[in-house]
Design an enzyme around this catalytic site. Sequence first.
Site, PDB file in Angstrom:
ATOM      1  N   HIS A 150      -3.949   7.441   1.422  1.00  0.00           N
ATOM      2  CA  HIS A 150      -3.235   8.593   0.867  1.00  0.00           C
ATOM      3  C   HIS A 150      -3.791   9.868   1.501  1.00  0.00           C
ATOM      4  O   HIS A 150      -5.012  10.009   1.636  1.00  0.00           O
ATOM      5  CB  HIS A 150      -3.409   8.617  -0.656  1.00  0.00           C
ATOM      6  N   GLU A 204      -1.858   2.182 -11.653  1.00  0.00           N
ATOM      7  CA  GLU A 204      -1.874   3.651 -11.770  1.00  0.00           C
ATOM      8  C   GLU A 204      -1.558   4.271 -10.406  1.00  0.00           C
ATOM      9  O   GLU A 204      -2.235   3.949  -9.416  1.00  0.00           O
ATOM     10  CB  GLU A 204      -3.284   4.067 -12.218  1.00  0.00           C
ATOM     11  N   ASP A 209      -1.689   5.978  -7.161  1.00  0.00           N
ATOM     12  CA  ASP A 209      -2.773   6.551  -6.342  1.00  0.00           C
ATOM     13  C   ASP A 209      -4.080   6.655  -7.138  1.00  0.00           C
ATOM     14  O   ASP A 209      -4.893   7.556  -6.887  1.00  0.00           O
ATOM     15  CB  ASP A 209      -2.368   7.932  -5.793  1.00  0.00           C
ATOM     16  N   GLU A 215      -7.351   9.816   8.997  1.00  0.00           N
ATOM     17  CA  GLU A 215      -6.810   8.563   8.443  1.00  0.00           C
ATOM     18  C   GLU A 215      -6.978   7.413   9.437  1.00  0.00           C
ATOM     19  O   GLU A 215      -7.334   6.294   9.062  1.00  0.00           O
ATOM     20  CB  GLU A 215      -5.316   8.722   8.124  1.00  0.00           C
TER      21      GLU A 215
HETATM   22  C1  GAR Z   1       0.232   8.939   6.177  1.00  0.00           C
HETATM   23  O1  GAR Z   1      -0.175  10.284   6.196  1.00  0.00           O
HETATM   24  C2  GAR Z   1      -0.143   8.299   4.868  1.00  0.00           C
HETATM   25  O2  GAR Z   1      -1.364   8.720   4.351  1.00  0.00           O
HETATM   26  C3  GAR Z   1       0.995   8.758   3.986  1.00  0.00           C
HETATM   27  O3  GAR Z   1       2.132   8.647   4.782  1.00  0.00           O
HETATM   28  C4  GAR Z   1       1.765   8.835   6.147  1.00  0.00           C
HETATM   29  C5  GAR Z   1       2.266   7.660   6.934  1.00  0.00           C
HETATM   30  O4  GAR Z   1       2.074   7.877   8.302  1.00  0.00           O
HETATM   31  N1  GAR Z   1       1.083   7.956   2.805  1.00  0.00           N
HETATM   32  C6  GAR Z   1       1.414   8.459   1.620  1.00  0.00           C
HETATM   33  O5  GAR Z   1       1.697   9.630   1.436  1.00  0.00           O
HETATM   34  C7  GAR Z   1       1.430   7.438   0.511  1.00  0.00           C
HETATM   35  N2  GAR Z   1       1.460   8.102  -0.775  1.00  0.00           N
HETATM   36  P1  GAR Z   1       2.163   6.673   9.316  1.00  0.00           P
HETATM   37  O6  GAR Z   1       3.467   5.954   8.996  1.00  0.00           O
HETATM   38  O7  GAR Z   1       2.183   7.340  10.660  1.00  0.00           O
HETATM   39  O8  GAR Z   1       0.956   5.792   9.088  1.00  0.00           O
END
Ligand code: GAR
Length: 215
Positions: A121, A155, A157, A186
């Site tokens: 997240h 829950e 996140d 990330e």
């Molecule tokens: C990432 O920033 C991830 O953390 C977010 O979506 C993006 C996906 O990028 N996830 C959320 O917001 C989940 N609540 P990606 O498809 O390039 O990995």
Amino acid sequence: MTVPEKKGYDPFSARLGILISGRGSNLQAIIDAVSAGTLDATIAVVISSRADAQGLQRARDAGIEALSLSPRDYPDRHAYDRALADALCARGVTLVCLAGFMRLVGQPLLDAFPLRILNIHPSLLPAFPGLDAQRQALDHGVRVSGATVHLVTSELDGGPIVLQAAVPVHADDTVETLSARVLAEEHRLYPDAIRLVLEGGWTIVGRRLVRGSVS
Ligand code: GAR
């Protein structure tokens, strides 16, 4: 000879099932870590909730089975989650990784993989759960944000945190510039968190993931 008991998973049998909905850059980071040999696991399958997800092509390019399962093809959330669980179980998946999977995980999937689902997240949870975390962080005026990998529970996140990484928020940041800074973290964080979880030797105490022995 007595074989000592070990909590967690056998790293040699780690079979990942990765769920996506879009771009798949975190998926790519995991694929790269597996190919580089820095993450000792097999990616058994990639499943997208959207047929047009760019991540499906990334998986196919890496020779990984890639499926699209659309929630629209199922009568309700439970039926969809059951189909996901069935597809993952049929491929011997032992750890599910949500990588930009933009759906709530329901009980059938949680029951099939108890404490075996990770999510990434783009905020320092528990701050800014849900959608548009980077926008929420900017609107709130925080000076530091980041990324969190956590175990998934019912829950939103809210499951036990595995790893976090912080990034500064600059005065002139936009959603795009902050998202890019968080995303770079990330890509480093997710393979590290998967490795940590697969190594075992951890326990859940309350809402904390505790490494090592707990007295
Ligand atoms: C990432 O920033 C991830 O953390 C977010 O979506 C993006 C996906 O990028 N996830 C959320 O917001 C989940 N609540 P990606 O498809 O390039 O990995």
